[in-house]
Write an enzyme that holds these catalytic residues in place. Structure first.
Site, PDB file in Angstrom:
ATOM      1  CE1 TYR A 162       3.137  -2.750   0.194  1.00  0.00           C
ATOM      2  CE2 TYR A 162       3.713  -1.289   2.010  1.00  0.00           C
ATOM      3  CZ  TYR A 162       3.146  -1.489   0.767  1.00  0.00           C
ATOM      4  OH  TYR A 162       2.584  -0.429   0.097  1.00  0.00           O
TER       5      TYR A 162
ATOM      6  CB  SER B 175       5.178   2.201   1.100  1.00  0.00           C
ATOM      7  OG  SER B 175       4.548   2.077   2.353  1.00  0.00           O
TER       8      SER B 175
END
Length: 253
Positions: free
Chosen positions: A158, A145
Site C-alpha cells: 500500500y 496517503s
C-alpha cells in the site's frame, strides 16, 4: 462563490461505494456536478446513488473491478454513452493487505498495485486523452496517503502504491499543464474506514494515532469535502502538481 460551482460538470469517482470515495462523491454533487460512482459492489453503489439523489445532479453507478486492466477504458465508454465526457476524475478506490513484508505474496503485491497505481494511470490517461481531443480543461484528483510521507508497519504494498501515486501526479501535472489539465492529490490522514478498521480496533494503535493528531480526532469522510471541491473547481485554477494533506495536522507535528 461561483468559482466553486460545478454545475454542468461530469465527475467520475472510483471507490465511490463507501468511505472516502462516497464522501468525495457527495461533496462534488453538493457543488452541482453530475457524479458517476464506480465500485465492485452493486449494493454499495445503490446506497451512494440514493444519497446523491438528495442533490440536483444526475447520478450514475458503474460497477467495475479496477484490478482488471481494461476496466478504465470500459468505464469511460459507459460514462460517455450514458452521460457524456468526463470533466473531473477522483480516483479514491483502495485495497489494503496488512501483512509483514516477509509474509506478503507477489500476487497480493500485484493486486494492491493494480487497484491503486495501475488503475490511476489508466484512468488519468483515458480522461486526459478525451479532454485533449475536445480541447477542454479538466481536473484529475488522486487520493494519496500519509504512507507516502511516513512509514507504517505491515503496509509495504500500500505504501509503495501511494508513494507512486504522488510521483505519477507530479509527472502528469507537468506533461498535461499545456492542455489546461490540472493533476493534484489529496492526502488524507487517519480516517476510520473499512480499510483502516483493523488499526482502530487495536487499542494500542488507536491511542498512538489519536495521540499524534493535533486536532485530537480521526477524520470523517466529510472532512475531505472542502479540499475535493476546491481541487475540482475553478477555485484552484492555478494549482497543479500538489498533494494537499487533510490530516488534522499530523504532518505538522
Amino acid at each position: 462563490m461561483d468559482r466553486f460551482d460545478l454545475t454542468g460538470k461530469i465527475a467520475l469517482v472510483t471507490g465511490g461505494g463507501r468511505g472516502l470515495g462516497r464522501g468525495m462523491a457527495l461533496a462534488l454533487a453538493e457543488a452541482g456536478a453530475d457524479v458517476v460512482v464506480v465500485s465492485r459492489h452493486q449494493a454499495e453503489l445503490d446506497e451512494t446513488v440514493r444519497q446523491l439523489h438528495a442533490h440536483k445532479g444526475q447520478p450514475l453507478a458503474v460497477p467495475a473491478d479496477l484490478s482488471i486492466p481494461d476496466a478504465p477504458r470500459e468505464i469511460l465508454t459507459t460514462v460517455h454513452e450514458e452521460l457524456g465526457p468526463v470533466d473531473i476524475l477522483v480516483h479514491a478506490a483502495g485495497l489494503q493487505v496488512r501483512k509483514p513484508a516477509l509474509e506478503l505474496t507477489v500476487d497480493e503485491w500485484d493486486k494492491v498495485q493494480s487497484v491503486h497505481l495501475r488503475a490511476a494511470f489508466g484512468l488519468t490517461q483515458a480522461v486526459a486523452r478525451d479532454l485533449i481531443d475536445r480541447g477542454t480543461a479538466g481536473s484529475l484528483i488522486l487520493v494519496s496517503s500519509l504512507t507516502s510521507n511516513i512509514g507504517v508497519r505491515n503496509t509495504s504494498a500500500y505504501s509503495a502504491a501511494k508513494s507512486g501515486i504522488e510521483g505519477l501526479m507530479r509527472t502528469l501535472a507537468l506533461e498535461w499543464a499545456p492542455h489546461g489539465i490540472r493533476v493534484n492529490a489529496v492526502t488524507p490522514g487517519f480516517f476510520h474506514t473499512e480499510l483502516t478498521d483493523a488499526m482502530f480496533q487495536d487499542p494500542e494503535r488507536r491511542e498512538w494515532m489519536l495521540g499524534r493528531i493535533p486536532l485530537g480526532r480521526a477524520g470523517d469522510a466529510d472532512d475531505l469535502a472542502g479540499a475535493t471541491i476546491f481541487l475540482a473547481s475553478d477555485a484552484s485554477a492555478y494549482v497543479t502538481g500538489q498533494a494537499i494533506p487533510v490530516d488534522g495536522g499530523w504532518l505538522a507535528g
